[in-house]
Motif scaffolding. Structure first.
Motif, PDB file in Angstrom:
ATOM      1  N   MET A  97      13.898   6.529   4.843  1.00 55.96           N
ATOM      2  CA  MET A  97      14.702   7.719   5.097  1.00 55.96           C
ATOM      3  C   MET A  97      13.865   8.883   5.608  1.00 55.96           C
ATOM      4  O   MET A  97      14.298   9.624   6.490  1.00 55.96           O
ATOM      5  N   GLN A  98      12.657   9.052   5.088  1.00 59.41           N
ATOM      6  CA  GLN A  98      11.800  10.127   5.579  1.00 59.41           C
ATOM      7  C   GLN A  98      11.457   9.912   7.045  1.00 59.41           C
ATOM      8  O   GLN A  98      11.464  10.854   7.839  1.00 59.41           O
ATOM      9  N   SER A  99      11.157   8.670   7.416  1.00 60.75           N
ATOM     10  CA  SER A  99      10.813   8.365   8.806  1.00 60.75           C
ATOM     11  C   SER A  99      12.020   8.530   9.720  1.00 60.75           C
ATOM     12  O   SER A  99      11.904   9.052  10.828  1.00 60.75           O
ATOM     13  N   ALA A 100      13.174   8.080   9.267  1.00 63.60           N
ATOM     14  CA  ALA A 100      14.378   8.189  10.073  1.00 63.60           C
ATOM     15  C   ALA A 100      14.755   9.647  10.303  1.00 63.60           C
ATOM     16  O   ALA A 100      15.217  10.018  11.391  1.00 63.60           O
ATOM     17  N   MET A 101      14.552  10.490   9.294  1.00 62.87           N
ATOM     18  CA  MET A 101      14.915  11.899   9.407  1.00 62.87           C
ATOM     19  C   MET A 101      13.931  12.698  10.242  1.00 62.87           C
ATOM     20  O   MET A 101      14.305  13.519  11.071  1.00 62.87           O
ATOM     21  N   TRP A 102      12.627  12.467  10.003  1.00 61.63           N
ATOM     22  CA  TRP A 102      11.616  13.367  10.553  1.00 61.63           C
ATOM     23  C   TRP A 102      10.642  12.704  11.528  1.00 61.63           C
ATOM     24  O   TRP A 102       9.779  13.367  12.063  1.00 61.63           O
ATOM     25  N   GLY A 103      10.742  11.385  11.697  1.00 63.92           N
ATOM     26  CA  GLY A 103       9.891  10.730  12.675  1.00 63.92           C
ATOM     27  C   GLY A 103       8.773   9.905  12.056  1.00 63.92           C
ATOM     28  O   GLY A 103       8.502   9.956  10.864  1.00 63.92           O
ATOM     29  N   ARG A 104       8.133   9.119  12.929  1.00 62.41           N
ATOM     30  CA  ARG A 104       7.114   8.183  12.471  1.00 62.41           C
ATOM     31  C   ARG A 104       5.917   8.876  11.829  1.00 62.41           C
ATOM     32  O   ARG A 104       5.355   8.397  10.849  1.00 62.41           O
ATOM     33  N   ARG A 105       5.482   9.999  12.392  1.00 63.06           N
ATOM     34  CA  ARG A 105       4.311  10.699  11.847  1.00 63.06           C
ATOM     35  C   ARG A 105       4.553  11.118  10.397  1.00 63.06           C
ATOM     36  O   ARG A 105       3.695  10.936   9.533  1.00 63.06           O
ATOM     37  N   SER A 106       5.727  11.685  10.167  1.00 58.79           N
ATOM     38  CA  SER A 106       6.061  12.110   8.816  1.00 58.79           C
ATOM     39  C   SER A 106       6.105  10.913   7.872  1.00 58.79           C
ATOM     40  O   SER A 106       5.601  10.967   6.749  1.00 58.79           O
ATOM     41  N   GLY A 107       6.712   9.823   8.351  1.00 59.86           N
ATOM     42  CA  GLY A 107       6.788   8.623   7.518  1.00 59.86           C
ATOM     43  C   GLY A 107       5.424   8.072   7.162  1.00 59.86           C
ATOM     44  O   GLY A 107       5.177   7.678   6.020  1.00 59.86           O
ATOM     45  N   MET A 108       4.503   8.066   8.130  1.00 57.01           N
ATOM     46  CA  MET A 108       3.168   7.537   7.864  1.00 57.01           C
ATOM     47  C   MET A 108       2.402   8.413   6.882  1.00 57.01           C
ATOM     48  O   MET A 108       1.629   7.915   6.052  1.00 57.01           O
TER      49      MET A 108
END
Length: 209
Positions: free
Chosen positions: A30-41
Protein backbone atom coordinates in the motif's frame (compact mmCIF):
# COMPACT_ATOMS: atom_id res chain seq x y z
CA UNK A 1 28.44 -21.80 12.26
CA UNK A 2 25.57 -22.66 9.96
CA UNK A 3 26.08 -25.46 7.47
CA UNK A 4 25.29 -24.91 3.81
CA UNK A 5 22.27 -27.23 3.97
CA UNK A 6 20.81 -25.51 7.03
CA UNK A 7 21.35 -22.05 5.55
CA UNK A 8 19.81 -23.01 2.21
CA UNK A 9 16.75 -24.69 3.73
CA UNK A 10 16.21 -21.78 6.13
CA UNK A 11 16.50 -19.22 3.33
CA UNK A 12 13.96 -21.11 1.21
CA UNK A 13 11.48 -21.19 4.08
CA UNK A 14 12.11 -17.50 4.78
CA UNK A 15 11.28 -16.61 1.16
CA UNK A 16 8.02 -18.56 1.36
CA UNK A 17 7.12 -16.84 4.65
CA UNK A 18 7.84 -13.42 3.14
CA UNK A 19 5.53 -14.27 0.23
CA UNK A 20 2.68 -15.28 2.54
CA UNK A 21 0.14 -12.44 2.99
CA UNK A 22 0.80 -10.60 6.23
CA UNK A 23 0.86 -7.13 7.81
CA UNK A 24 4.36 -6.21 6.62
CA UNK A 25 4.03 -7.08 2.94
CA UNK A 26 0.54 -5.53 2.82
CA UNK A 27 2.05 -2.42 4.39
CA UNK A 28 4.77 -2.29 1.72
CA UNK A 29 2.24 -2.89 -1.05
CA UNK A 30 0.00 0.00 0.00
CA UNK A 31 2.83 2.44 0.72
CA UNK A 32 4.35 1.75 -2.70
CA UNK A 33 1.02 1.98 -4.49
CA UNK A 34 0.22 5.30 -2.82
CA UNK A 35 3.58 7.05 -2.95
CA UNK A 36 5.72 5.19 -5.48
CA UNK A 37 8.55 2.70 -5.64
CA UNK A 38 11.11 4.90 -3.86
CA UNK A 39 8.88 5.32 -0.85
CA UNK A 40 8.13 1.60 -0.80
CA UNK A 41 11.81 0.67 -0.90
CA UNK A 42 12.59 3.03 1.97
CA UNK A 43 9.87 1.34 4.03
CA UNK A 44 11.28 -2.08 3.06
CA UNK A 45 14.73 -1.07 4.30
CA UNK A 46 13.16 0.09 7.55
CA UNK A 47 11.30 -3.18 7.99
CA UNK A 48 14.51 -5.14 7.40
CA UNK A 49 16.32 -2.99 9.94
CA UNK A 50 13.56 -3.74 12.44
CA UNK A 51 14.32 -7.43 11.99
CA UNK A 52 17.76 -6.75 13.44
CA UNK A 53 16.07 -5.77 16.68
CA UNK A 54 13.97 -8.94 16.76
CA UNK A 55 17.02 -11.08 16.00
CA UNK A 56 18.97 -9.47 18.83
CA UNK A 57 15.98 -9.89 21.13
CA UNK A 58 16.04 -13.64 20.50
CA UNK A 59 19.84 -13.86 20.78
CA UNK A 60 19.93 -12.15 24.20
CA UNK A 61 16.68 -13.64 25.51
CA UNK A 62 14.62 -10.44 25.43
CA UNK A 63 11.97 -11.98 23.18
CA UNK A 64 11.18 -14.40 25.98
CA UNK A 65 9.93 -11.41 28.01
CA UNK A 66 7.09 -10.86 25.53
CA UNK A 67 6.32 -14.57 25.57
CA UNK A 68 6.11 -14.58 29.37
CA UNK A 69 4.69 -11.13 30.15
CA UNK A 70 1.14 -10.32 29.10
CA UNK A 71 1.65 -6.66 30.10
CA UNK A 72 4.76 -6.23 27.93
CA UNK A 73 3.07 -7.90 24.98
CA UNK A 74 -0.07 -5.78 25.33
CA UNK A 75 1.85 -2.51 25.68
CA UNK A 76 3.87 -3.12 22.55
CA UNK A 77 0.94 -4.29 20.43
CA UNK A 78 -1.17 -1.28 21.46
CA UNK A 79 1.67 1.04 20.51
CA UNK A 80 1.78 -0.64 17.11
CA UNK A 81 -1.99 -0.43 16.70
CA UNK A 82 -2.00 3.29 17.51
CA UNK A 83 0.74 3.87 14.96
CA UNK A 84 -1.24 2.01 12.30
CA UNK A 85 -4.31 4.10 13.11
CA UNK A 86 -2.19 7.20 12.55
CA UNK A 87 -1.12 5.84 9.16
CA UNK A 88 -4.75 5.03 8.31
CA UNK A 89 -5.73 8.62 9.07
CA UNK A 90 -2.91 9.85 6.84
CA UNK A 91 -3.99 7.57 3.99
CA UNK A 92 -7.60 8.75 4.15
CA UNK A 93 -6.36 12.34 3.87
CA UNK A 94 -3.55 11.69 1.36
CA UNK A 95 -3.09 13.92 -1.68
CA UNK A 96 -1.13 11.29 -3.62
CA UNK A 97 0.34 12.14 -7.00
CA UNK A 98 -0.44 14.85 -9.51
CA UNK A 99 -2.93 14.46 -12.33
CA UNK A 100 -0.25 13.08 -14.68
CA UNK A 101 0.46 10.24 -12.28
CA UNK A 102 3.86 11.54 -11.27
CA UNK A 103 5.08 11.14 -7.73
CA UNK A 104 4.83 14.28 -5.64
CA UNK A 105 7.74 15.27 -3.44
CA UNK A 106 7.75 12.96 -0.45
CA UNK A 107 5.55 14.39 2.28
CA UNK A 108 7.77 12.57 4.72
CA UNK A 109 11.51 12.74 4.28
CA UNK A 110 13.57 9.72 3.39
CA UNK A 111 14.61 9.26 7.00
CA UNK A 112 10.97 9.45 8.13
CA UNK A 113 9.87 6.77 5.69
CA UNK A 114 12.78 4.60 6.75
CA UNK A 115 11.80 5.05 10.41
CA UNK A 116 8.20 4.25 9.50
CA UNK A 117 9.29 0.77 8.45
CA UNK A 118 11.35 0.30 11.60
CA UNK A 119 8.50 1.35 13.90
CA UNK A 120 6.00 -0.79 12.00
CA UNK A 121 8.20 -3.85 12.49
CA UNK A 122 9.43 -3.29 16.04
CA UNK A 123 5.97 -2.53 17.45
CA UNK A 124 4.66 -5.92 16.35
CA UNK A 125 5.46 -8.28 19.26
CA UNK A 126 4.27 -11.26 17.24
CA UNK A 127 7.40 -10.96 15.10
CA UNK A 128 9.58 -11.41 18.20
CA UNK A 129 7.49 -14.38 19.30
CA UNK A 130 7.73 -15.87 15.83
CA UNK A 131 11.51 -15.47 15.79
CA UNK A 132 11.68 -16.95 19.29
CA UNK A 133 9.86 -20.07 18.11
CA UNK A 134 11.35 -20.29 14.62
CA UNK A 135 15.06 -19.45 14.73
CA UNK A 136 16.12 -21.92 17.48
CA UNK A 137 14.90 -24.80 15.33
CA UNK A 138 17.84 -24.17 12.99
CA UNK A 139 20.55 -23.74 15.65
CA UNK A 140 22.62 -26.36 17.44
CA UNK A 141 25.24 -26.02 20.22
CA UNK A 142 27.29 -28.61 18.35
CA UNK A 143 27.93 -26.08 15.58
CA UNK A 144 29.35 -23.42 17.89
CA UNK A 145 27.91 -20.24 19.37
CA UNK A 146 24.11 -20.28 19.29
CA UNK A 147 24.08 -16.47 19.39
CA UNK A 148 26.23 -16.28 16.25
CA UNK A 149 24.02 -18.83 14.51
CA UNK A 150 20.93 -16.83 15.51
CA UNK A 151 22.46 -13.65 14.10
CA UNK A 152 23.30 -15.47 10.86
CA UNK A 153 19.74 -16.76 10.55
CA UNK A 154 18.41 -13.27 11.17
CA UNK A 155 20.63 -11.94 8.38
CA UNK A 156 19.34 -14.59 5.99
CA UNK A 157 15.76 -13.76 6.93
CA UNK A 158 16.45 -10.07 6.27
CA UNK A 159 17.91 -10.91 2.85
CA UNK A 160 14.83 -12.96 1.94
CA UNK A 161 12.58 -10.14 3.15
CA UNK A 162 14.54 -7.55 1.18
CA UNK A 163 14.26 -9.56 -2.03
CA UNK A 164 10.55 -10.39 -1.74
CA UNK A 165 9.38 -7.07 -0.32
CA UNK A 166 11.57 -5.21 -2.81
CA UNK A 167 9.76 -6.93 -5.67
CA UNK A 168 6.41 -6.13 -4.06
CA UNK A 169 7.42 -2.46 -3.76
CA UNK A 170 8.54 -2.34 -7.38
CA UNK A 171 5.46 -3.92 -8.94
CA UNK A 172 2.90 -2.25 -6.68
CA UNK A 173 4.61 1.10 -7.23
CA UNK A 174 4.33 0.62 -10.99
CA UNK A 175 0.66 -0.36 -10.75
CA UNK A 176 -0.05 2.53 -8.37
CA UNK A 177 1.55 5.01 -10.78
CA UNK A 178 -0.85 3.92 -13.51
CA UNK A 179 -3.82 4.18 -11.16
CA UNK A 180 -2.77 7.65 -10.02
CA UNK A 181 -3.23 8.99 -13.56
CA UNK A 182 -6.98 8.92 -12.87
CA UNK A 183 -8.12 11.08 -9.96
CA UNK A 184 -11.03 8.73 -9.16
CA UNK A 185 -8.70 5.72 -9.06
CA UNK A 186 -6.25 7.68 -6.93
CA UNK A 187 -8.91 8.52 -4.38
CA UNK A 188 -10.01 4.88 -4.34
CA UNK A 189 -6.40 3.78 -3.81
CA UNK A 190 -6.05 6.11 -0.84
CA UNK A 191 -9.29 4.82 0.68
CA UNK A 192 -8.22 1.21 0.20
CA UNK A 193 -4.86 1.96 1.82
CA UNK A 194 -6.58 3.59 4.78
CA UNK A 195 -8.90 0.61 5.16
CA UNK A 196 -5.95 -1.80 5.03
CA UNK A 197 -4.05 0.12 7.72
CA UNK A 198 -7.20 0.33 9.83
CA UNK A 199 -7.76 -3.40 9.49
CA UNK A 200 -4.15 -4.13 10.43
CA UNK A 201 -4.51 -1.91 13.51
CA UNK A 202 -7.61 -3.79 14.67
CA UNK A 203 -5.99 -7.15 13.96
CA UNK A 204 -2.89 -6.25 15.96
CA UNK A 205 -4.89 -4.78 18.86
CA UNK A 206 -6.98 -7.96 19.13
CA UNK A 207 -4.07 -10.38 18.68
CA UNK A 208 -3.03 -12.78 21.41
CA UNK A 209 0.37 -14.29 22.18
Amino acid sequence: MLTYDVALSFFGIAVLLALAPGPDNLFVLMQSAMWGRRSGMLVVLGLCTGLIGHTLAVAVGLAAVFAASEAAFTALKLAGAIYLLYLAWGAFHAQGADAAGNEKPLRQGKAQLYRRGIVMNLTNPKVSLFFLAFLPQFTSPERGSVAVQTASLGALFMLATLLVFGLIAWFSGTLGQRMRRAQTAQRLLNRVAGAVFLGLAVRLALSNR
